[in-house]
Design a protein around this motif. Structure first.
Motif, PDB file in Angstrom:
ATOM      1  N   ILE A 405       0.871  -1.174   0.000  1.00 17.56           N
ATOM      2  CA  ILE A 405       0.000   0.000   0.000  1.00 17.56           C
ATOM      3  C   ILE A 405       0.905   1.219   0.000  1.00 17.56           C
ATOM      4  N   ASN A 406       0.825   1.993  -1.084  1.00 16.19           N
ATOM      5  CA  ASN A 406       1.710   3.156  -1.253  1.00 16.19           C
ATOM      6  C   ASN A 406       3.183   2.765  -1.145  1.00 16.19           C
ATOM      7  N   GLY A 407       3.541   1.627  -1.746  1.00 17.19           N
ATOM      8  CA  GLY A 407       4.928   1.187  -1.789  1.00 17.19           C
ATOM      9  C   GLY A 407       5.417   0.514  -0.525  1.00 17.19           C
ATOM     10  N   LYS A 408       4.596   0.388   0.499  1.00 12.48           N
ATOM     11  CA  LYS A 408       4.996  -0.246   1.752  1.00 12.48           C
ATOM     12  C   LYS A 408       4.384  -1.639   1.834  1.00 12.48           C
ATOM     13  N   LYS A 409       5.233  -2.631   2.180  1.00  9.08           N
ATOM     14  CA  LYS A 409       4.741  -4.002   2.329  1.00  9.08           C
ATOM     15  C   LYS A 409       3.919  -4.117   3.607  1.00  9.08           C
ATOM     16  N   MET A 410       2.806  -4.848   3.491  1.00  3.03           N
ATOM     17  CA  MET A 410       1.882  -4.990   4.600  1.00  3.03           C
ATOM     18  C   MET A 410       1.700  -6.458   4.975  1.00  3.03           C
ATOM     19  N   MET A 411       1.536  -6.688   6.272  1.00  5.58           N
ATOM     20  CA  MET A 411       1.152  -8.009   6.765  1.00  5.58           C
ATOM     21  C   MET A 411      -0.350  -7.988   7.023  1.00  5.58           C
ATOM     22  N   VAL A 412      -1.095  -8.938   6.441  1.00  5.45           N
ATOM     23  CA  VAL A 412      -2.552  -8.954   6.515  1.00  5.45           C
ATOM     24  C   VAL A 412      -3.007 -10.273   7.143  1.00  5.45           C
ATOM     25  N   THR A 413      -3.840 -10.175   8.164  1.00  8.14           N
ATOM     26  CA  THR A 413      -4.493 -11.351   8.755  1.00  8.14           C
ATOM     27  C   THR A 413      -6.002 -11.107   8.754  1.00  8.14           C
ATOM     28  N   PHE A 414      -6.768 -12.178   8.906  1.00  3.11           N
ATOM     29  CA  PHE A 414      -8.221 -12.023   8.900  1.00  3.11           C
ATOM     30  C   PHE A 414      -8.868 -13.095   9.763  1.00  3.11           C
ATOM     31  N   TYR A 415     -10.099 -12.804  10.168  1.00  2.00           N
ATOM     32  CA  TYR A 415     -10.939 -13.776  10.868  1.00  2.00           C
ATOM     33  C   TYR A 415     -12.371 -13.507  10.431  1.00  2.00           C
ATOM     34  N   THR A 416     -13.023 -14.520   9.838  1.00  2.00           N
ATOM     35  CA  THR A 416     -14.361 -14.339   9.282  1.00  2.00           C
ATOM     36  C   THR A 416     -15.383 -15.141  10.076  1.00  2.00           C
ATOM     37  N   ILE A 417     -16.580 -14.552  10.189  1.00  2.00           N
ATOM     38  CA  ILE A 417     -17.721 -15.218  10.848  1.00  2.00           C
ATOM     39  C   ILE A 417     -18.765 -15.405   9.765  1.00  2.00           C
ATOM     40  N   ARG A 418     -18.967 -16.636   9.324  1.00  2.00           N
ATOM     41  CA  ARG A 418     -19.868 -16.908   8.199  1.00  2.00           C
ATOM     42  C   ARG A 418     -21.338 -16.831   8.606  1.00  2.00           C
ATOM     43  N   GLU A 419     -21.679 -17.279   9.800  1.00  2.00           N
ATOM     44  CA  GLU A 419     -23.088 -17.285  10.206  1.00  2.00           C
ATOM     45  C   GLU A 419     -23.190 -17.279  11.721  1.00  2.00           C
ATOM     46  N   ILE A 420     -24.382 -16.900  12.206  1.00  2.00           N
ATOM     47  CA  ILE A 420     -24.709 -16.933  13.632  1.00  2.00           C
ATOM     48  C   ILE A 420     -25.986 -17.745  13.783  1.00  2.00           C
ATOM     49  N   LYS A 421     -25.853 -18.920  14.381  1.00  2.00           N
ATOM     50  CA  LYS A 421     -27.030 -19.771  14.620  1.00  2.00           C
ATOM     51  C   LYS A 421     -27.808 -20.004  13.319  1.00  2.00           C
ATOM     52  N   GLU A 426     -21.437 -13.212   7.382  1.00  2.00           N
ATOM     53  CA  GLU A 426     -20.382 -12.815   6.447  1.00  2.00           C
ATOM     54  C   GLU A 426     -19.666 -11.549   6.896  1.00  2.00           C
ATOM     55  N   TRP A 427     -19.255 -11.507   8.178  1.00  2.00           N
ATOM     56  CA  TRP A 427     -18.429 -10.427   8.695  1.00  2.00           C
ATOM     57  C   TRP A 427     -16.981 -10.906   8.750  1.00  2.00           C
ATOM     58  N   THR A 428     -16.060 -10.015   8.435  1.00  2.00           N
ATOM     59  CA  THR A 428     -14.646 -10.375   8.449  1.00  2.00           C
ATOM     60  C   THR A 428     -13.840  -9.286   9.141  1.00  2.00           C
ATOM     61  N   LEU A 429     -13.053  -9.717  10.135  1.00  2.00           N
ATOM     62  CA  LEU A 429     -12.083  -8.826  10.773  1.00  2.00           C
ATOM     63  C   LEU A 429     -10.784  -8.894   9.975  1.00  2.00           C
ATOM     64  N   VAL A 430     -10.287  -7.738   9.521  1.00  2.00           N
ATOM     65  CA  VAL A 430      -9.065  -7.681   8.724  1.00  2.00           C
ATOM     66  C   VAL A 430      -8.079  -6.748   9.415  1.00  2.00           C
ATOM     67  N   SER A 431      -6.853  -7.255   9.643  1.00  2.00           N
ATOM     68  CA  SER A 431      -5.799  -6.421  10.238  1.00  2.00           C
ATOM     69  C   SER A 431      -4.734  -6.123   9.194  1.00  2.00           C
ATOM     70  N   ILE A 432      -4.179  -4.897   9.264  1.00  2.00           N
ATOM     71  CA  ILE A 432      -3.119  -4.455   8.346  1.00  2.00           C
ATOM     72  C   ILE A 432      -1.998  -3.874   9.187  1.00  2.00           C
ATOM     73  N   THR A 433      -0.785  -4.455   9.024  1.00  2.00           N
ATOM     74  CA  THR A 433       0.376  -3.998   9.788  1.00  2.00           C
ATOM     75  C   THR A 433       1.537  -3.772   8.835  1.00  2.00           C
ATOM     76  N   PRO A 434       2.127  -2.570   8.784  1.00  2.00           N
ATOM     77  CA  PRO A 434       3.318  -2.357   7.943  1.00  2.00           C
ATOM     78  C   PRO A 434       4.478  -3.216   8.429  1.00  2.00           C
ATOM     79  N   LEU A 435       5.114  -3.917   7.490  1.00  2.00           N
ATOM     80  CA  LEU A 435       6.242  -4.767   7.852  1.00  2.00           C
ATOM     81  C   LEU A 435       7.402  -3.958   8.407  1.00  2.00           C
TER      82      LEU A 435
END
Length: 826
Positions: A405-421, A426-435
């Motif tokens: 992103i803008n020439g900087k390498k990023m570390m990306v992780t995610f955690y998705t919740i497909r359904e509740i009961k 279809e909610w997804t937590l996405v994290s972005i951390t510059p390396l």
């Protein structure tokens, strides 16, 4: 003839052994001469002074140095080069260590961030499951659902208000369970009548609830349960508490006796509740995280809640003033609009603003902010995991692809919740951390190490120049002294005044000069002895050469005798082999005849066994026929008994007929009263007729069975006569087979005797072959011995020739050695 040949060979071998003995004696004389030369060499060795630094022979290390051309490089350059190589290797090792450390830190950061994402996602899932459970309890409540159904069934406002007053306390009680999380509970009947649990009143709604955003979304989905992502509600009382935006859960309300929905429950989650839930989540290394939906919409941004509900495509681009595309499109102005002016979900809303080409070109991506490229990678990973485990409803992962992103390498992780009961979320937590945030400390350490390394290289070069200059000065003095010795001046003095290895080299150089003086004196004495020895060797070689020529003539004679003997043995081998082949053919023929007789005997015995089996089977058949004859007699008796039964049935039929006739007469007398009795009488008469007909039919069938039994009995008697004749034939066959087996035994005995005689002949043939082989081996050994002796003589001739050449060379070298030594001053 062979015995005479062996005698001649033995005589030749005796002569050869005598000649070998003579050569051995001459060899002993030569050894005595060499011993005198070795005594001179030992005297020279005793006078040699011990050298503490012995010179090693060429080994693999020296060969390696020669191949690498290191011996052609000056010592100073070697030292500087080794120092530079050491520094470079250390730099490579340190660089590799720093890269490994950086990779390990990145892997640890991935694991820790993924763990935090999973923990946060599980916390959100737990809260949403509790809200879903609360909704299920309300929609299935045995008091609320029937009351909503009553509201649908009445048009009386007073009755609706009465039923609403029953429902509202229950909704307030449910609302009190999650008052910190919920904005309110809205229960609406199918007729549009609503009841609120929590703050506000439904009367504030200034339009039909069924025209609201949430109601339309729920109706269009066609499902019974639906999560609606972050949106600005068009119902004013929902925006008073917990922020401008909210999240809703929609569920249909059912009664226990009706499969059709009677209403809709809307549960709204407070925006500030989500903020409290996620405010303590801190991504390691100053990273960011976002909660996004399946429509590429922002559900919740902890860094800026104004982004909630908007499209990520509109949020991930900003201009030079820091304004997002959403702000330029005026979509953020919807937050300040009145409830009646909001008609759609935020990510679906288009308020009609268009951006010009210049403005679009001036947009750039926001630093460390989620964009569509990141979302595409996350969706690909989610689909891959879902393909492997279709049952998974919540899971996390790490994006291994390089994302910048803008020439900087990023570390990306995610955690998705497909359904509740079983309700899709279809909610997804996405994290972005510059390396660079992860490896910042390692990079600063690397820069410091590079600076120190550069300083060390400069200092090392200075010291290496001083050291190489000192070494070169000492070696230069030694080279001058060596040049004097090369010119023949052994009277040199080498006092370097040094205490290092070069000083030791100077001392050893002086010792070498002294040893060289003594060595040259010893070489002069040795050269005189070498001249005398060369003359002696030359005379001895001439004598041995004549003896060897005589011995070679004897060996040639011996070879001719042995070759003729070998030819006779080969002829005998051919004759014996032809005899062996003929005997082998006879043995094979007798084996074939024996096999044929044995097979014929075996077939006769098998035939006898088969006939015996046939006789046994015939006896069994005979017994079976006798039993069958007895059964036929029993069947004949049973048929007679059945005939008696048919006679009895005929009698009963006649009596029944008479009884029916009497009954008919009595019925006629009775007149009208006897009509029913007359019907019974007629039926009895019909039954009697049918019994008579059946008895006649059975009697005819019994007569046919009797005839069949008589025919069967005659066939059995005929079979018995045939089997008796078969027994007689079988007995005669067994007697004939016994005669055949006896005849075969006599033939087999005769063949066995003949085979024994042939085997004796074969044994004699084998003994002859063994004798011939021994004779042939003995001859071959003699040939090999003669060849070895001949080879030894050839070697002796070569050795003598070589000794003659060496004696001449030795004489020449002695003369040259004397001339060379005379140049030295000792």
């Amino acid at each position: 003839m062979a015995v005479g040949s062996f005698g001649r060979v033995k005589a030749v071998i005796s002569k050869a052994m005598a000649k070998v003995k003579q050569l051995t004696e001459s060899k002993l004389k030569w050894k005595l001469k060499r011993k005198s030369m070795k005594s001179v060499e030992s005297n020279m060795r005793k006078e040699k002074i011990h050298n503490p630094y012995p010179v090693n022979d060429k080994n693999w290390f020296e060969k390696l140095l020669r191949l690498s051309q290191m011996n052609k490089i000056k010592i100073g350059l070697k030292i500087n080069l080794s120092f530079v190589i050491t520094i470079v290797l250390l730099s490579v090792v340190l660089g590799y260590a720093l890269v490994t450390l950086s990779n390990n830190m990145i892997e640890q950061a991935k694991e820790s961030t993924l763990g935090l994402m999973e923990q946060t996602g599980n916390n959100i899932k737990i809260v949403l499951e509790e809200i879903d459970n609360l909704a299920m309890s309300i929609t299935r409540d045995i008091t609320i659902a029937p009351a909503v159904e009553e509201i649908n069934n009445t048009d009386d406002e007073h009755m609706r208000a009465r039923w609403a007053s029953i429902i509202k306390p229950y909704l307030n009680a449910y609302y009190s369970y999650r008052v910190d999380t919920l904005a309110n509970l809205t229960l609406v009947s199918n007729t549009g009548y609503g009841i609120l649990g929590g703050e506000g009143t439904f009367e504030e709604l200034r339009f039909d609830y069924r025209d609201s955003i949430t109601a339309r979304e729920f109706a269009q989905s066609g499902v019974n349960s639906l999560w609606i992502d972050t949106y600005i509600s068009d119902i004013g009382f929902l925006r008073r508490k917990g922020g401008n935006t909210t999240i809703a859960l929609m569920k249909s309300v059912y009664t226990a006796t009706n499969l059709k929905s009677v209403g809709v429950l809307q549960i709204n989650i407070r925006e500030d509740a989500m903020e409290r839930m996620l405010k303590d989540v801190q991504i390691p290394h100053s990273g960011y995280f976002f909660l996004v939906g399946s429509k590429d919409n922002m559900i919740f941004n902890p860094q800026d809640i104004k982004d909630n509900g908007l499209l990520i495509e509109d949020l991930s681009y900003v201009n030079n003033d820091g304004k997002t595309r959403a702000e330029l499109l005026k979509k953020t102005d919807l937050l300040s609009l009145q409830d009646t002016e909001v008609k759609e979900l935020l990510y679906k809303t288009d308020i009609g603003v268009e951006l010009d080409e210049k403005t679009l070109k001036g947009l750039r991506e926001r630093d460390s902010y989620i964009n569509l490229r990141v979302l595409e990678k996350v969706k690909e990973s989610i689909n891959e995991i879902q393909m492997k485990n279709r049952q998974a409803t919540a899971f996390g992962g790490i994006i291994e692809d390089n994302i910048t992103i803008n020439g900087k390498k990023m570390m990306v992780t995610f955690y998705t919740i497909r359904e509740i009961k079983n309700t899709p979320l279809e909610w997804t937590l996405v994290s972005i951390t510059p390396l660079e945030n992860i490896t910042r400390d390692v990079n600063s350490v690397a820069g410091f190490i590079i600076l120190i390394g550069f300083v060390c290289i400069i200092i090392g070069i200075i010291f290496s120049v001083l050291i190489t200059g000192d070494i070169s000065l000492g070696i230069g003095k030694l080279i001058k002294l060596m040049n004097k010795i090369k010119e023949g001046d052994l009277e040199v003095n080498c006092d370097t005044g040094r205490k290092d290895e070069i000083g030791s080299l100077g001392v050893n150089f002086m010792d070498m000069a002294e040893n060289l003086k003594k060595l040259i004196g010893s070489i002069k004495n040795a050269s005189n002895i070498a001249v005398e020895s060369s003359q002696t060797v030359s005379a001895t070689c001439q004598q041995n050469y004549s003896s060897i020529e005589e011995f070679s003539a004897m060996l040639d004679e011996m070879k001719d005798e042995i070759n003729s003997q070998s030819q006779e043995i080969m002829n005998n081998d051919v004759i014996v082999n032809e005899l062996s082949e003929q005997i082998q053919v006879i043995i094979d023929d007798f084996k074939n005849v024996s096999n044929i007789v044995t097979g014929a005997k075996r077939l006769s015995e098998d035939g006898k066994d088969t006939v015996n089996t046939l006789k046994t089977n015939a006896d069994e058949v005979k017994k079976t026929i006798e039993e069958f004859s007895e059964l036929i007699g029993s069947l004949r008796r049973e048929s007679a008994e059945i005939s008696k039964i048919t006679s009895t049935i005929k009698g009963i039929s006649s009596q029944t007929n008479l009884l029916a006739l009497n009954a008919t007469i009595e019925a006629a007398r009775a007149g009208e009263a006897g009509k029913s009795f007359s019907v019974v009488a007629s039926e009895i008469k019909k039954l009697a007729d049918q019994s008579r007909v059946s008895a006649n039919y059975i009697e005819s069938k019994l007569k046919n069975i009797g005839k069949s039994i008589e025919k069967t009995n005659e066939a059995v008697r005929s079979s018995n006569e045939v089997i008796s004749g078969h027994d007689h034939a079988v007995a005669e066959t067994i007697d004939k087979l016994d005669s055949i087996v006896g005849f075969m035994d006599n033939i087999f005995s005769a063949i066995t005797s003949i085979t024994d005689y042939v085997q004796h002949i074969e044994d004699a043939r084998c003994n002859i072959i063994k004798s011939m082989e021994k004779l042939n081996d003995s001859t071959k050994n003699n040939i090999r011995e003669i060849q070895n002796i001949s080879a030894a003589m050839d070697e002796q001739v070569d050795l003598i020739k070589h000794l003659l050449s060496l004696s001449e060379d030795l004489s020449t070298l002695s003369t040259r050695l004397e001339q060379t030594i005379n140049i030295f001053k000792i």
